[in-house]
Design a protein around this motif. Sequence first.
Motif, PDB file in Angstrom:
ATOM      1  N   ALA A 148       0.830  -1.215   0.000  1.00 46.81           N
ATOM      2  CA  ALA A 148       0.000   0.000   0.000  1.00 46.81           C
ATOM      3  C   ALA A 148       0.860   1.259   0.000  1.00 46.81           C
ATOM      4  O   ALA A 148       0.562   2.238  -0.696  1.00 46.81           O
ATOM      5  N   SER A 149       1.961   1.244   0.751  1.00 48.68           N
ATOM      6  CA  SER A 149       2.841   2.414   0.790  1.00 48.68           C
ATOM      7  C   SER A 149       3.531   2.630  -0.551  1.00 48.68           C
ATOM      8  O   SER A 149       3.649   3.763  -1.027  1.00 48.68           O
ATOM      9  N   LEU A 150       3.989   1.546  -1.165  1.00 46.43           N
ATOM     10  CA  LEU A 150       4.631   1.672  -2.474  1.00 46.43           C
ATOM     11  C   LEU A 150       3.639   2.170  -3.519  1.00 46.43           C
ATOM     12  O   LEU A 150       3.969   3.034  -4.350  1.00 46.43           O
ATOM     13  N   LEU A 151       2.416   1.644  -3.469  1.00 48.29           N
ATOM     14  CA  LEU A 151       1.395   2.084  -4.425  1.00 48.29           C
ATOM     15  C   LEU A 151       1.059   3.558  -4.223  1.00 48.29           C
ATOM     16  O   LEU A 151       0.940   4.318  -5.195  1.00 48.29           O
ATOM     17  N   ALA A 152       0.943   3.978  -2.969  1.00 52.67           N
ATOM     18  CA  ALA A 152       0.643   5.388  -2.692  1.00 52.67           C
ATOM     19  C   ALA A 152       1.798   6.293  -3.130  1.00 52.67           C
ATOM     20  O   ALA A 152       1.569   7.393  -3.640  1.00 52.67           O
ATOM     21  N   ALA A 153       3.026   5.812  -2.953  1.00 54.00           N
ATOM     22  CA  ALA A 153       4.173   6.626  -3.354  1.00 54.00           C
ATOM     23  C   ALA A 153       4.220   6.817  -4.865  1.00 54.00           C
ATOM     24  O   ALA A 153       4.585   7.891  -5.355  1.00 54.00           O
ATOM     25  N   HIS A 154       3.843   5.788  -5.601  1.00 47.46           N
ATOM     26  CA  HIS A 154       3.879   5.884  -7.064  1.00 47.46           C
ATOM     27  C   HIS A 154       2.673   6.636  -7.618  1.00 47.46           C
ATOM     28  O   HIS A 154       2.802   7.425  -8.558  1.00 47.46           O
ATOM     29  N   LEU A 155       1.499   6.395  -7.046  1.00 48.59           N
ATOM     30  CA  LEU A 155       0.270   6.993  -7.588  1.00 48.59           C
ATOM     31  C   LEU A 155      -0.067   8.337  -6.955  1.00 48.59           C
ATOM     32  O   LEU A 155      -0.916   9.052  -7.490  1.00 48.59           O
ATOM     33  N   GLY A 156       0.564   8.650  -5.816  1.00 47.23           N
ATOM     34  CA  GLY A 156       0.217   9.894  -5.124  1.00 47.23           C
ATOM     35  C   GLY A 156       0.345  11.140  -5.989  1.00 47.23           C
ATOM     36  O   GLY A 156      -0.620  11.906  -6.129  1.00 47.23           O
ATOM     37  N   PRO A 157       1.504  11.399  -6.609  1.00 51.28           N
ATOM     38  CA  PRO A 157       1.617  12.612  -7.441  1.00 51.28           C
ATOM     39  C   PRO A 157       0.627  12.633  -8.600  1.00 51.28           C
ATOM     40  O   PRO A 157       0.048  13.681  -8.904  1.00 51.28           O
ATOM     41  N   PHE A 158       0.422  11.477  -9.237  1.00 53.08           N
ATOM     42  CA  PHE A 158      -0.530  11.433 -10.357  1.00 53.08           C
ATOM     43  C   PHE A 158      -1.948  11.727  -9.891  1.00 53.08           C
ATOM     44  O   PHE A 158      -2.683  12.508 -10.528  1.00 53.08           O
ATOM     45  N   LEU A 159      -2.344  11.126  -8.756  1.00 49.12           N
ATOM     46  CA  LEU A 159      -3.699  11.361  -8.249  1.00 49.12           C
ATOM     47  C   LEU A 159      -3.886  12.809  -7.813  1.00 49.12           C
ATOM     48  O   LEU A 159      -4.959  13.398  -8.016  1.00 49.12           O
ATOM     49  N   ILE A 160      -2.861  13.396  -7.215  1.00 49.22           N
ATOM     50  CA  ILE A 160      -2.960  14.804  -6.810  1.00 49.22           C
ATOM     51  C   ILE A 160      -3.134  15.694  -8.028  1.00 49.22           C
ATOM     52  O   ILE A 160      -3.957  16.624  -8.046  1.00 49.22           O
ATOM     53  N   GLU A 161      -2.357  15.424  -9.072  1.00 51.30           N
ATOM     54  CA  GLU A 161      -2.476  16.221 -10.297  1.00 51.30           C
ATOM     55  C   GLU A 161      -3.856  16.066 -10.934  1.00 51.30           C
ATOM     56  O   GLU A 161      -4.480  17.059 -11.349  1.00 51.30           O
ATOM     57  N   GLN A 162      -4.348  14.816 -10.991  1.00 48.66           N
ATOM     58  CA  GLN A 162      -5.668  14.592 -11.583  1.00 48.66           C
ATOM     59  C   GLN A 162      -6.771  15.218 -10.738  1.00 48.66           C
ATOM     60  O   GLN A 162      -7.739  15.772 -11.271  1.00 48.66           O
ATOM     61  N   THR A 163      -6.626  15.155  -9.415  1.00 49.28           N
ATOM     62  CA  THR A 163      -7.620  15.784  -8.537  1.00 49.28           C
ATOM     63  C   THR A 163      -7.653  17.289  -8.757  1.00 49.28           C
ATOM     64  O   THR A 163      -8.731  17.900  -8.824  1.00 49.28           O
ATOM     65  N   SER A 164      -6.480  17.896  -8.888  1.00 51.19           N
ATOM     66  CA  SER A 164      -6.437  19.333  -9.139  1.00 51.19           C
ATOM     67  C   SER A 164      -7.073  19.681 -10.485  1.00 51.19           C
ATOM     68  O   SER A 164      -7.832  20.653 -10.598  1.00 51.19           O
ATOM     69  N   THR A 165      -6.792  18.852 -11.506  1.00 51.35           N
ATOM     70  CA  THR A 165      -7.379  19.109 -12.825  1.00 51.35           C
ATOM     71  C   THR A 165      -8.899  18.982 -12.791  1.00 51.35           C
ATOM     72  O   THR A 165      -9.626  19.825 -13.343  1.00 51.35           O
TER      73      THR A 165
END
Length: 234
Positions: A148-165
């Motif tokens: 879960a930590s590895l997945l969050a580390a990899h997907l975190g920046p992408f999800l933040i960017e998509q959430t902002s968009t």
Amino acid sequence: MPSATPPSEPPCSPSPPPPPTARAPGPRATALANVFNSALSHTLRACSYANFAECFPTPAKYVPAALDGLHRDFVGKLEEMCKGEFQALMDERDVIASLNELDDLIADARRRKERASTTTSSSSSNPADPTPTTQIAPPTPPHLLPPASLLAAHLGPFLIEQTSTITDSLTTIQADNASVADAITSQRAEIEGLLRGLEAVVGDVEGAAAVVGKSEEMKGMEGELEGAVGVVVK
């Protein structure tokens, strides 16, 4: 006489933010360029004049000077084309900035690890010291982190960017919807005003028609009275 209280140590300040990534090649970008240049040089050396001449035995026998010039041009063009393609890929993928960022992350991780090791060793070497110290846990190796930590580390920046968009898009759509709603409300009020005016005009027309009908009825009655008076006179 009471003993003086030792001053408390200030808390450890957080690590400073990483400096902006420079465009100049760092250690890994330089190593990548060196590996490419070494491989290209080895490939070009393999394409020597002797090997090139074996492919064209007749020109090598009768016009060796022309074949040598052709070989030099071929090798030069091949080297220029390979370096150009490599540089285009480096620019297209922004390799230098990415490798420099990786260098900064690794350097920051090493500093954190050294600081944690230093703090742990200093606290264990002096256990009788009552002064509270801030303990920094050593970093967990990546292979020991949960999925879960590895997945969050990899997907975190992408999800933040998509959430902002998506948030920006929703804000724009909501603003457009509010503008459309205001326009509809204004047009509805305008339509209601026109209907009220039309109803007033219809009322006036109906009133005028009623007056005209009464006038014609009065004229008919007057004609009948005049006829009756004429009959009586006769």
